[in-house]
Scaffold this active site. Structure first.
Site, PDB file in Angstrom:
ATOM      1  N   ASN A 101      10.680 -12.336   8.010  1.00 24.07           N
ATOM      2  CA  ASN A 101       9.471 -12.912   8.777  1.00 24.07           C
ATOM      3  C   ASN A 101       9.789 -13.522   9.763  1.00 24.07           C
ATOM      4  OD1 ASN A 101       9.318 -15.607   7.425  1.00 24.07           O
ATOM      5  ND2 ASN A 101       9.573 -14.458   5.577  1.00 24.07           N
ATOM      6  N   ASP A 151       7.802 -11.746  -0.318  1.00 25.34           N
ATOM      7  CA  ASP A 151       7.391 -11.502  -1.753  1.00 25.34           C
ATOM      8  C   ASP A 151       7.908 -10.283  -2.240  1.00 25.34           C
ATOM      9  OD1 ASP A 151       5.653 -13.573  -1.836  1.00 25.34           O
ATOM     10  OD2 ASP A 151       4.126 -12.472  -0.685  1.00 25.34           O
TER      11      ASP A 151
HETATM   12  N1  CTP Z   1       7.429 -19.461  -2.442  1.00 27.49           N
HETATM   13  C1  CTP Z   1       8.592 -19.198  -3.092  1.00 27.49           C
HETATM   14  N2  CTP Z   1       9.171 -18.042  -3.753  1.00 27.49           N
HETATM   15  C2  CTP Z   1       8.625 -16.889  -3.462  1.00 27.49           C
HETATM   16  C3  CTP Z   1       7.223 -16.971  -2.974  1.00 27.49           C
HETATM   17  C4  CTP Z   1       6.824 -18.336  -2.404  1.00 27.49           C
HETATM   18  O1  CTP Z   1       9.336 -20.411  -3.500  1.00 27.49           O
HETATM   19  N3  CTP Z   1       8.930 -15.989  -3.839  1.00 27.49           N
HETATM   20  C5  CTP Z   1       6.794 -20.718  -2.244  1.00 27.49           C
HETATM   21  C6  CTP Z   1       7.065 -20.935  -0.833  1.00 27.49           C
HETATM   22  O2  CTP Z   1       8.079 -21.683  -0.255  1.00 27.49           O
HETATM   23  C7  CTP Z   1       5.810 -21.929  -0.754  1.00 27.49           C
HETATM   24  C8  CTP Z   1       4.809 -21.467  -1.968  1.00 27.49           C
HETATM   25  O3  CTP Z   1       5.423 -20.817  -2.701  1.00 27.49           O
HETATM   26  O4  CTP Z   1       5.930 -23.382  -1.087  1.00 27.49           O
HETATM   27  C9  CTP Z   1       3.729 -20.332  -1.096  1.00 27.49           C
HETATM   28  O5  CTP Z   1       3.563 -19.573  -2.076  1.00 27.49           O
HETATM   29  P1  CTP Z   1       2.925 -18.023  -1.752  1.00 27.49           P
HETATM   30  O6  CTP Z   1       2.210 -17.616  -3.049  1.00 27.49           O
HETATM   31  O7  CTP Z   1       4.018 -17.258  -1.304  1.00 27.49           O
HETATM   32  O8  CTP Z   1       1.814 -18.237  -0.628  1.00 27.49           O
HETATM   33  P2  CTP Z   1       1.401 -17.658   0.710  1.00 27.49           P
HETATM   34  O9  CTP Z   1       2.604 -17.627   1.271  1.00 27.49           O
HETATM   35  O10 CTP Z   1       0.605 -18.786   1.173  1.00 27.49           O
HETATM   36  O11 CTP Z   1       1.139 -16.251   0.336  1.00 27.49           O
HETATM   37  P3  CTP Z   1      -0.263 -15.720  -0.719  1.00 27.49           P
HETATM   38  O12 CTP Z   1      -1.631 -16.592  -0.239  1.00 27.49           O
HETATM   39  O13 CTP Z   1      -0.336 -14.363  -0.289  1.00 27.49           O
HETATM   40  O14 CTP Z   1      -0.035 -15.965  -2.119  1.00 27.49           O
END
Ligand code: CTP
Length: 398
Positions: A208, A276
């Protein structure tokens, strides 16, 4: 902001020395007294007259001039300051410092001082990237020397990359931080940052666009407050800050392992943009076109959620766990739900609608979600967001 502080300012030989004249003016405006030292090479770029006129005091140039004042003039000069700053700090000056040389006034002062030292490195990008400079920087960092910059961008030599001396405002902020309170000293903080790369085969990956800028700024701000920072970073485009322990990883699984290995910690900040999904059937060899015109089928597996894994640990959970949330709508509602779902203490939420210009930009507008509600911060630079967050973390751990 620096009233009564005494700065011993060493001006090395580099084109960036002209910016040091501006730094002297800003230091004096902030109330500091500046004692300037000009190296031989520095004199090629700025004149002793302009330095002493701006500093409002004589400029020191020669090791042996000082022996007329007193037998140990250079020792006194090195001690009668609250902070020693070298700007620009050239590759040569850094090498001499790392090796403990003392063959002119500047290096003698740097070796004799019992005060903190801050360097603002400035050099050609190749010199900055050279393994010798990397080694010297690592040695100086291990010796407790502070650094600010260098910045990335076009340089006087026509090349582009890291090597430009930090701007006077940034050096001034680093000086204030070095002289300011260090409320996080003795505290250990884990910071994740940057993107992850998930391999498809040995030559291709899914990634990304995260630059790592916000995570890097947070790690630097925490270190400036005295924290011992473990910086677990994916392949980011912004270089990691000085003064932190850097752990480089590629994939989300590696990031989880590195984050867990960094524990115990007093606090953890998860600023990484973690993929993800990973490719479950990543090939051990380069995937070839098979001539059928059909694309290869990739199976995906969900990556571990590093933030949730650390936030939900029963044993060894950091006292404060901070996550990020990038949202395009209903920012507060989504981020509040994310805080509960992941089990973290705070969520730093940002509005990443394209019209905000925040994604990939220098500014950020965040809302801090805590147990007591949502707090919208004004739009500010990513460095300012980082400093404010670091201050809040220091207050929470106090
Ligand atoms: N995070 C993590 N490990 C993952 C995914 C996310 O540690 N596998 C952490 C990121 O570093 C950030 C937070 O979780 O602190 C973001 O969560 P995430 O659920 O990925 O949020 P978004 O990126 O905003 O995506 P979505 O809204 O789709 O859940």
């Amino acid at each position: 902001m620096l009233a009564g502080k005494r700065i011993l300012l060493i001006i090395g030989g580099g084109i960036a020395a002209y910016k040091t004249l501006e730094l002297i003016r800003r230091l004096r405006d902030a109330g500091a007294a500046v004692t300037p030292v000009l190296t031989r090479a520095g004199e090629e770029f700025v004149t002793p007259l302009s330095v002493s006129a701006l500093a409002g005091t004589a400029v020191h140039r020669d090791l042996f001039d000082l022996t007329q004042e007193a037998e140990i003039g250079h020792i006194q000069l090195s001690r009668a300051a609250d902070l020693v700053v070298a700007a620009p700090a050239t590759a040569d000056l850094m090498a001499k410092m790392a090796g403990g040389h003392a063959d002119d006034l500047a290096t003698t002062l740097l070796l004799a001082t019992d005060k903190p030292v801050l360097l603002a490195p400035a050099m050609n990008v190749r010199m900055w990237d050279h393994p010798a400079t990397r080694r010297n920087l690592a040695q100086l960092t291990a010796d407790g020397v502070l650094t600010v910059g260098p910045d990335e961008g076009p340089m006087a030599c026509g090349e582009v990359g890291p090597g430009r001396m930090a701007e006077p405002a940034a050096i001034l902020a680093a000086i204030a931080a070095a002289l300011g309170p260090r409320p996080l000293s003795g505290r250990r903080v884990l910071v994740t940052s940057g993107p992850t790369h998930e391999p498809i085969d040995p030559v291709r990956y899914i990634a990304n666009r995260s630059s790592g800028a916000q995570g890097t700024a947070i790690a630097a701000a925490l270190a400036a407050l005295g924290a011992e920072v473990v910086f677990v970073t994916g392949p980011a485009s912004v270089p990691p800050p000085a003064g932190v322990t850097v752990v480089r990883v590629e994939t989300a699984c590696e990031m989880l392992a590195a984050a867990e290995a960094a524990l115990p910690a007093d606090a953890a900040v998860f600023a990484a943009a973690v993929a993800d999904w990973r490719v479950a059937n990543a090939a051990g060899r380069k995937i070839k076109k098979d001539g059928s015109g059909r694309p290869p089928a990739l199976d995906f597996a969900e990556n571990p959620d590093i933030l949730a894994a650390v936030a939900q640990r029963r044993a060894g959970r950091p006292r404060l766990v901070v996550g990020f949330a990038a949202e395009t709508d209903d920012v507060v509602a989504h981020a509040t739900a994310k805080r509960a779902r992941k089990g973290c203490d705070w969520i730093v939420a940002n509005d990443v609608r394209p019209e905000t210009g925040i994604m990939g930009g220098a500014e950020n507008a965040v809302t801090l979600i805590t147990a007591s509600g949502a707090e919208a911060w004004p739009r500010m630079g990513k460095d300012a967001v980082a400093r404010r967050l670091a201050d809040r973390i220091a207050a929470a751990l106090a």
